[in-house]
Write an enzyme that holds these catalytic residues in place. Structure first.
Site, mmCIF file in Angstrom:
data_model
loop_
_atom_site.group_PDB
_atom_site.id
_atom_site.type_symbol
_atom_site.label_atom_id
_atom_site.label_comp_id
_atom_site.label_asym_id
_atom_site.label_seq_id
_atom_site.Cartn_x
_atom_site.Cartn_y
_atom_site.Cartn_z
ATOM 1 N N ASP A 141 1.848 -26.432 38.549
ATOM 2 C CA ASP A 141 2.749 -26.373 39.693
ATOM 3 C C ASP A 141 3.390 -27.734 39.967
ATOM 4 O O ASP A 141 2.735 -28.659 40.441
ATOM 5 C CB ASP A 141 1.902 -25.909 40.894
ATOM 6 C CG ASP A 141 2.733 -25.665 42.134
ATOM 7 O OD1 ASP A 141 3.941 -25.923 42.094
ATOM 8 O OD2 ASP A 141 2.153 -25.217 43.133
ATOM 9 N N GLY A 180 11.561 -22.114 41.921
ATOM 10 C CA GLY A 180 12.962 -21.717 41.878
ATOM 11 C C GLY A 180 13.963 -22.853 41.873
ATOM 12 O O GLY A 180 15.164 -22.640 41.974
ATOM 13 N N ASP A 201 7.911 -19.513 48.014
ATOM 14 C CA ASP A 201 6.792 -18.589 48.206
ATOM 15 C C ASP A 201 7.218 -17.323 48.956
ATOM 16 O O ASP A 201 8.035 -17.383 49.877
ATOM 17 C CB ASP A 201 5.682 -19.274 49.000
ATOM 18 C CG ASP A 201 5.031 -20.403 48.208
ATOM 19 O OD1 ASP A 201 5.681 -20.952 47.289
ATOM 20 O OD2 ASP A 201 3.880 -20.741 48.505
#
Ligand code: GAL
Length: 410
Positions: A141, A180, A201
């Site tokens: 992440d 994104g 999210d």
């Protein structure tokens, strides 16, 4: 600066091992409050309540398994011995003994999004450690540490971990999570990723304008964002619309008031239509009968896992009724089409699918399978019309009727 690309052959080694990412992930239901008991219970539940048989095989630890908060410069990356007293390898062994897979989470920064030690400067070492534990999936992440970094920098950190995973010798599905940003869909597959997020999210809402333009995306926001990205999805490399909210019922770690059963069913159906990974984000130990029925519909899972790996897009006139009525479609390997008649608005409406107008097919006759009613009707030689209630998606399979063919109806 020039970056080296992952050689195509090695990249294929990963995607042939596992094409679809279907399972569970801990974050949206539990945040960092995870531990060995929860994980073992989750593994036991998935292995025994029908989810495994339906295809849910990944059990993924998200952020919060690590021992130390703070920078990697000051702390090693280890499992929290209080939360996971038997360690992660024992957990992976346990998952494997039940026919499931174990995923883990890290990130390319000094810290992860929740502030635990990241992998910066230790990528090869960490990939080797994950491989030695028997890890099958890594969510890597970069959303927080690299949120404002130029695309080339994000590409580099993804590539470094991707090459480290390949060097570890274990096939580990690689989620390059970047919320994104940095147009991940355009390049992440070439840098070795099997999935990448297309947005921020997900909130536990079908359509809640209050969260628009803030950090969280609802179901319709994510569908809108993904509609132009279908071309980037394919077997082994997927647009990730974020975790499934079915069963959260307003108890997300994030925001969201919860959805009705119809809305959760529409959400699940649409994630299958667009070929997103399907990772349950709720507590599987408390799923009610409606949620289980939604999650284990084999015909929906088949749409998600069709070997062609296409992602559905809006077709034909698409936006009828001021944009509230949308027709999504994708071609399936057997020549049929999966179609969603999506009523985004709150008012019941008649919707139609025309093979000529919407699918540009010159079929004389076709049958229609309603995969929620589990019923096949037809043959039809005119557009198929059906009533769709507010926030519902009718999910259909359309099969051409070939004259004199002996093929049985599905
Ligand atoms: C966010 C990510 C979430 C979750 C969280 C953990 O960046 O979008 O899905 O992984 O980090 O801290």
């Amino acid at each position: 600066m020039q970056y080296q690309r992952v050689p195509r052959q090695t990249y294929l080694v990963i995607i042939l091992v596992i094409l679809w990412v279907v399972g569970w992930s801990s974050w949206n239901g539990f945040g960092p409050n995870i531990n060995e008991t929860l994980l073992r219970d989750t593994i036991d539940t998935i292995a025994s309540n029908g989810l495994k048989e339906a295809g849910f095989v990944f059990v993924n630890l998200d952020d919060g398994w690590q021992r130390y908060p703070g920078n990697r410069l000051d702390n090693p990356l280890e499992a929290d011995p209080v939360k996971f007293p038997s360690g992660i390898k024992a957990l992976a062994d346990y998952a494997h003994s039940k026919g499931l897979k174990l995923g883990i989470y890290s990130g390319p920064g000094q810290t992860t999004c929740a502030g635990y030690t990241g992998s910066q400067g230790h990528e090869e070492e960490d990939a080797r450690m994950f491989a030695s534990w028997g890890i099958d999936h890594l969510k890597y992440d970069s959303c927080c540490a690299y949120q404002f970094a130029p695309k080339s920098v994000v590409q580099q950190v993804v590539l470094t971990m991707s090459q480290s995973l390949l060097a570890s010798g274990r096939p580990i599905v690689f989620h390059a999570c970047h919320c994104g940003w940095a147009d991940s869909w355009e390049w992440a597959a070439q840098y070795g990723a099997n999935q990448w997020r297309i947005g921020q999210d997900i909130s536990d809402d079908f359509d809640y304008p209050g969260n628009r333009m803030k950090y969280f995306f609802d179901v319709l926001d994510l569908l809108d964002r993904g509609n132009s990205l279908a071309q980037f999805a394919g077997p082994g490399h997927w647009n990730d619309y974020d975790m499934l909210i079915i069963g959260l019922n307003g108890k997300s770690q994030h925001v969201g008031a919860g959805c009705s059963n119809v809305e959760y069913r529409t959400h699940f159906s649409m994630w299958a239509m667009v070929a997103s990974p399907l990772l349950i984000g709720s507590d599987v130990r408390t799923l009610n009968a409606d949620s289980m029925e939604t999650l284990t519909n084999p015909e929906i899972i088949a749409i998600s896992q069709d070997p062609l790996g296409q992602a559905a897009v809006t077709v034909g006139v698409g936006d009828q009724d001021g944009g509230n009525l949308q027709v999504y479609a994708k071609q399936m390997e057997d020549g049929s089409y999966a179609v969603a008649l999506l009523n985004r608005g709150g008012v019941t409406a008649d919707m139609s699918i025309s093979v000529e107008r919407d699918l540009t097919e010159a079929w004389d006759q076709y049958t229609v399978r309603d995969v929620w009613k589990h019923e096949t009707t037809g043959p039809y030689d005119k557009p198929y019309m059906v009533e769709v209630i507010g926030h519902e998606a009718k999910i259909l399979r359309l099969y051409q009727v070939i004259p004199n063919a002996t093929m049985p109806l599905p």
